[in-house]
Design an enzyme around this catalytic site. Structure first.
Site, PDB file in Angstrom:
ATOM      1  N   THR A 242       0.834  -1.189   0.000  1.00 27.73           N
ATOM      2  CA  THR A 242       0.000   0.000   0.000  1.00 27.73           C
ATOM      3  C   THR A 242       0.873   1.245   0.000  1.00 27.73           C
ATOM      4  O   THR A 242       2.070   1.192   0.271  1.00 27.73           O
ATOM      5  CB  THR A 242      -0.909   0.067   1.243  1.00 27.73           C
ATOM      6  OG1 THR A 242      -0.130   0.447   2.380  1.00 27.73           O
ATOM      7  CG2 THR A 242      -1.597  -1.250   1.518  1.00 27.73           C
ATOM      8  N   ASP A 243       0.256   2.367  -0.281  1.00 27.60           N
ATOM      9  CA  ASP A 243       0.911   3.638  -0.009  1.00 27.60           C
ATOM     10  C   ASP A 243       0.596   4.012   1.442  1.00 27.60           C
ATOM     11  O   ASP A 243      -0.065   3.270   2.172  1.00 27.60           O
ATOM     12  CB  ASP A 243       0.445   4.713  -0.994  1.00 27.60           C
ATOM     13  CG  ASP A 243       1.478   5.827  -1.158  1.00 27.60           C
ATOM     14  OD1 ASP A 243       2.319   6.015  -0.278  1.00 27.60           O
ATOM     15  OD2 ASP A 243       1.414   6.534  -2.187  1.00 27.60           O
ATOM     16  N   TRP A 244       1.032   5.173   1.850  1.00 27.20           N
ATOM     17  CA  TRP A 244       1.032   5.631   3.241  1.00 27.20           C
ATOM     18  C   TRP A 244      -0.362   5.539   3.879  1.00 27.20           C
ATOM     19  O   TRP A 244      -1.268   6.289   3.534  1.00 27.20           O
ATOM     20  CB  TRP A 244       1.533   7.064   3.270  1.00 27.20           C
ATOM     21  CG  TRP A 244       1.858   7.627   4.608  1.00 27.20           C
ATOM     22  CD1 TRP A 244       1.025   8.350   5.410  1.00 27.20           C
ATOM     23  CD2 TRP A 244       3.113   7.558   5.295  1.00 27.20           C
ATOM     24  NE1 TRP A 244       1.686   8.734   6.555  1.00 27.20           N
ATOM     25  CE2 TRP A 244       2.977   8.266   6.516  1.00 27.20           C
ATOM     26  CE3 TRP A 244       4.346   6.961   5.000  1.00 27.20           C
ATOM     27  CZ2 TRP A 244       4.021   8.404   7.428  1.00 27.20           C
ATOM     28  CZ3 TRP A 244       5.375   7.098   5.918  1.00 27.20           C
ATOM     29  CH2 TRP A 244       5.220   7.812   7.108  1.00 27.20           C
ATOM     30  N   ALA A 245      -0.538   4.582   4.793  1.00 28.54           N
ATOM     31  CA  ALA A 245      -1.768   4.438   5.595  1.00 28.54           C
ATOM     32  C   ALA A 245      -3.019   4.307   4.737  1.00 28.54           C
ATOM     33  O   ALA A 245      -4.112   4.686   5.172  1.00 28.54           O
ATOM     34  CB  ALA A 245      -1.911   5.605   6.569  1.00 28.54           C
ATOM     35  N   ASP A 246      -2.889   3.738   3.555  1.00 33.01           N
ATOM     36  CA  ASP A 246      -4.029   3.761   2.632  1.00 33.01           C
ATOM     37  C   ASP A 246      -5.108   2.735   2.937  1.00 33.01           C
ATOM     38  O   ASP A 246      -6.232   2.873   2.439  1.00 33.01           O
ATOM     39  CB  ASP A 246      -3.538   3.607   1.190  1.00 33.01           C
ATOM     40  CG  ASP A 246      -3.134   4.948   0.597  1.00 33.01           C
ATOM     41  OD1 ASP A 246      -3.599   5.983   1.108  1.00 33.01           O
ATOM     42  OD2 ASP A 246      -2.355   4.963  -0.370  1.00 33.01           O
TER      43      ASP A 246
END
Length: 778
Positions: free
Chosen positions: A310-314
């Site tokens: 995932t990307d940041w906290a997605d």
């Protein structure tokens, strides 16, 4: 060229019959053996990636006399997190600020020691090394990807990736979050400069070259001088309807498959080991929640066995922003079942607790957990981390070397575009002329590097780039300090947002112009990335435009230097300039490259990687639909365009001239199984050596859905001595001329096509229609 990459890029057999990355039986056996010994807690821990910041804190340091805040690792916290939660990955630079290579070696070595001690599985550390080693002090920063796109030279992409990989491993980092192949088709979007531009083929060829440079020749056996890539952001992340970062995209199914998916397809076939997923949604479906996009399109249709992160906290965003999940636990269920393998959950270990509950409740099957962990282990085995978890130190003496610096300089020289040169005002020879250097970008390294340069936003890091030349310093070296008058007139407020400017002092610049023979105005943007880079007005700032307008009243010739991450509108000031150079974000050696180009020591050879808009209501791309043609553009520049623009995709001038002739194709009639051999003669008709990017386009004249005006099909770059002629040859698979029809199937229709190179065209005819299901076409 790069045989392995070329073979995979041109493969036309069904993906279902051939894995994107050839399987290594010995590695697969090791994966199964390791997996069989792992507990559920260990498996789930491998699926979590935490931010390094949570394992330390800022403390006041008095060791250098003057107190300053320094990040200190809490080794007890690190030990607890690894031993208790068995996490598989850590990312990021503390405080998003570049550390020294020695610090990275020490930190990551300690992480690996604790990972091997408590889990028996190495950590995979990841950093946003986007145009060189972003987060490592003293390393080599290359031009940003948008510059590489402008070069139309895949060799530069490969070389930059090789250097970045070497210097990353010098700091003990085996995984980089790059390349970026989000098509930069909307100039409002704040991350357009992180891509290679608006075209799918340019992005596809560049990503294949960069993967080769980062990973080496064999994705199953990556040596200690190469790294794993994370191609991002899968996919259509660069197409937000609003132009704002991380907002929804609404894209037709045809465009989604033909254009936005294509660079990621090429990346998978080129052997990329991991991909990072689009933070937003496509046509109402968050990509992190889409089984169709993550599992079917990518993993199944391509038989790609890499890992999705995932990307940041997605995953959190599925319930906090997208509202497709009721809470974090529900969001984890949706994302993991859709195909996410690793969660970048930067500040919390809740992921481990909640995912374990979901498995025990039967809401996430154990088969999905095992599949995800296999993919994570596969990356680690392919990197050789089990046998050699650490790198750096002896054997990495080229880190930050003059050899690498020269490569970055040469790349910058080949990526800055000459857009206008009235009366051949350029080259500007060092002959004692007085130059007024003005504008907010004239004396600052931050502007040249852009975001992801020493810090996340590229801000507050000038001291880390002190040894490099600003434009002012480079011109002083080239023309003599006594001949350069620096009076900026407009400056940025470094304590504000990227767009904030100090109170202008335009009158000082106008007064200084009285002592100058020529004015070089360095205008554009300060650095930014992601959501902080959003804008509400695409026009260049009013202060900067007023600066140029007032200077024009002096009657002194003006050379505009555009230093910007996206094309800001300048239609009201472009006519006031004798010359225009777009340098984009050329990196630490960009100013030296500009000085060499302005003086004529080096020739311009870059071309626009995107369409430069003229009007806010006329944002378009070169491959617009033919029904979008609304009239011929009037004015000084008429490129036979039928939509309004400032400069077209693929446009760029040189100090020499080139002539195209004898365009031919070996088959005037073809079917889907044919390979079309297209050749054209290119001659340097000027009096100095030059490089020319040769672009091959096609147009489908009549189709069952509205065809594109034209599509780039291939490109290459040649160097020619004065008077020299070279024959450029392309091999174009005829099926590449197919499009996705209204029924979602790939279709090559019987009928007329045109191939175009330069101003030359040649007609060809498809003699038989062919239709493919997706799996049989890919």
């Amino acid at each position: 060229m790069y045989l392995w990459a070329i073979v995979t890029m041109l493969a036309i057999t069904a993906y279902a019959q051939k894995p994107a990355i050839p399987r290594d039986a010995k590695i697969e056996a090791k994966i199964e053996k390791t997996l069989s010994k792992m507990t559920l807690d260990e498996k789930i821990g491998q699926m979590l990636e935490l931010n390094f910041d949570v394992m330390g804190r800022l403390q006041e340091d008095h060791s250098q006399g003057t107190p300053k805040m320094v990040w200190q690792l809490n080794e007890t916290m690190l030990d607890t997190i690894i031993s208790k939660y068995k996490i598989g990955s850590i990312l990021n630079a503390p405080g998003t600020r570049a550390a020294t290579v020695e610090q990275w070696q020490k930190w990551i070595r300690l992480i690996q020691e604790k990972s091997m001690k408590h889990i028996g599985i190495p950590d995979i550390y990841g950093l946003d090394h986007n145009h060189g080693v972003t987060y490592t002090q003293g390393g080599t920063l290359f031009p940003q990807p948008i510059n590489l796109g402008a070069s139309f030279n895949t060799e530069l992409a490969l070389t930059g990736a090789e250097v970045c990989a070497y210097e990353s491993r010098a700091g003990n980092c085996p995984w980089v979050y790059n390349p970026v192949v989000d098509l930069g088709r909307d100039p409002r979007w704040p991350r357009i400069w992180e891509s290679f531009g608006e075209d799918a083929i340019v992005n596809s060829k560049m990503v294949a070259a960069e993967i080769q440079g980062y990973q080496g020749d064999d994705p199953n056996h990556i040596d200690k001088y190469h790294v794993a890539t994370s191609v991002k952001h899968y996919f259509a992340y660069g197409a937000p309807w609003t132009g704002k970062d991380r907002t929804p995209a609404y894209v037709s199914p045809q465009m989604l498959r033909e254009k936005y998916f294509e660079p990621f397809r090429r990346a998978a076939l080129a052997g990329c080991l991991t991909m990072m997923v689009n933070s937003a949604s496509i046509n109402g479906v968050p990509v992190h929640a889409s089984y169709e996009y993550l599992t079917k399109w990518l993993k199944e249709d391509l038989q790609w066995d890499g890992m999705l992160v995932t990307d940041w906290a997605d995953i959190n965003s599925l319930f906090t922003r997208e509202k497709v999940a009721k809470d974090k636990k529900d969001a984890i269920r949706i994302a993991i079942n859709a195909g996410i393998d690793m969660s970048m959950d930067p500040y919390s270990v809740d992921f481990c607790i909640l995912l374990k509950e979901l498995v025990q409740e039967g809401k996430v099957p154990m088969t999905r957990i095992d599949d995800a962990v296999r993919r994570i282990l596969r990356v680690k085995y392919r990197l050789g981390l089990f046998d050699q978890p650490n790198t750096g130190g002896k054997g990495y003496e080229k880190f930050g070397s003059d050899e690498f610096a020269l490569k970055a300089l040469r790349a910058a020289e080949e990526t800055e575009v000459l857009l206008k040169n009235e009366g051949n005002i350029l080259p500007l020879k060092p002959e004692g002329k007085k130059i007024l250097l003005t504008g907010p970008n004239a004396n600052q390294m931050r502007c040249l590097n852009g975001g992801w340069s020493y810090t996340w936003q590229g801000s507050k890091a000038e001291e880390l780039a002190e040894k490099y030349n600003t434009i002012y310093e480079a011109l002083c070296t080239k023309y003599g300090k006594e001949n350069i008058i620096l009076e900026q007139g407009v400056t940025y407020n470094e304590n504000g947002a990227y767009y904030d400017e100090n109170r202008p002092q335009i009158e000082k610049a106008v007064a200084a112009a009285a002592q100058a023979d020529v004015i070089i105005a360095c205008i554009g943007e300060n650095s930014y990335t992601e959501t902080p880079g959003n804008l509400t007005d695409l026009w260049l700032s009013l202060n900067q435009r007023n600066l140029v307008k007032e200077l024009a009243k002096t009657g002194k010739p003006i050379i505009l230097v555009l230093n910007e991450g996206r094309p800001r509108l300048i239609a009201d000031i472009e006519p006031l300039a004798k010359a225009v150079v777009d340098i984009f974000l050329p990196g630490n050696y960009g100013a030296d490259a500009l000085a060499n180009l302005l003086a004529g020591d080096v020739n311009f050879s870059a071309k626009m990687p995107y369409t430069y808009p003229r009007e806010i209501n006329s944002l378009n791309t070169y491959d617009y639909k033919v029904s979008e043609e609304v009239g011929t553009m009037a004015g000084a520049y008429n490129y036979d365009a039928k939509v309004s623009l400032q400069w077209p995709f693929g446009y760029g001038l040189s100090y020499t001239t080139f002539d195209y002739s004898n365009l031919r194709v070996d088959k005037s009639s073809f079917t889907a199984d044919d390979i079309l051999t297209v050749s054209v003669d290119v001659k340097n008709t000027g009096d100095r050596v030059g490089k020319e990017a040769v672009l091959l386009y096609s147009s489908d004249l009549v189709a069952s859905i509205v065809p594109d005006n034209k599509r780039l099909r291939d490109f290459t770059k040649v160097e020619l001595q004065p008077g020299e002629v070279k024959t450029v040859t392309f091999r174009l698979p005829a099926k590449a001329l197919a499009f996705v029809g209204a029924d979602g199937k790939w279709t090559l229709e019987e009928g007329d096509f045109v191939l175009k190179v330069g101003r030359l065209t040649v007609p060809i005819v498809c003699s038989k229609t062919q239709v493919w299901d997706v799996a049989n076409y890919l």
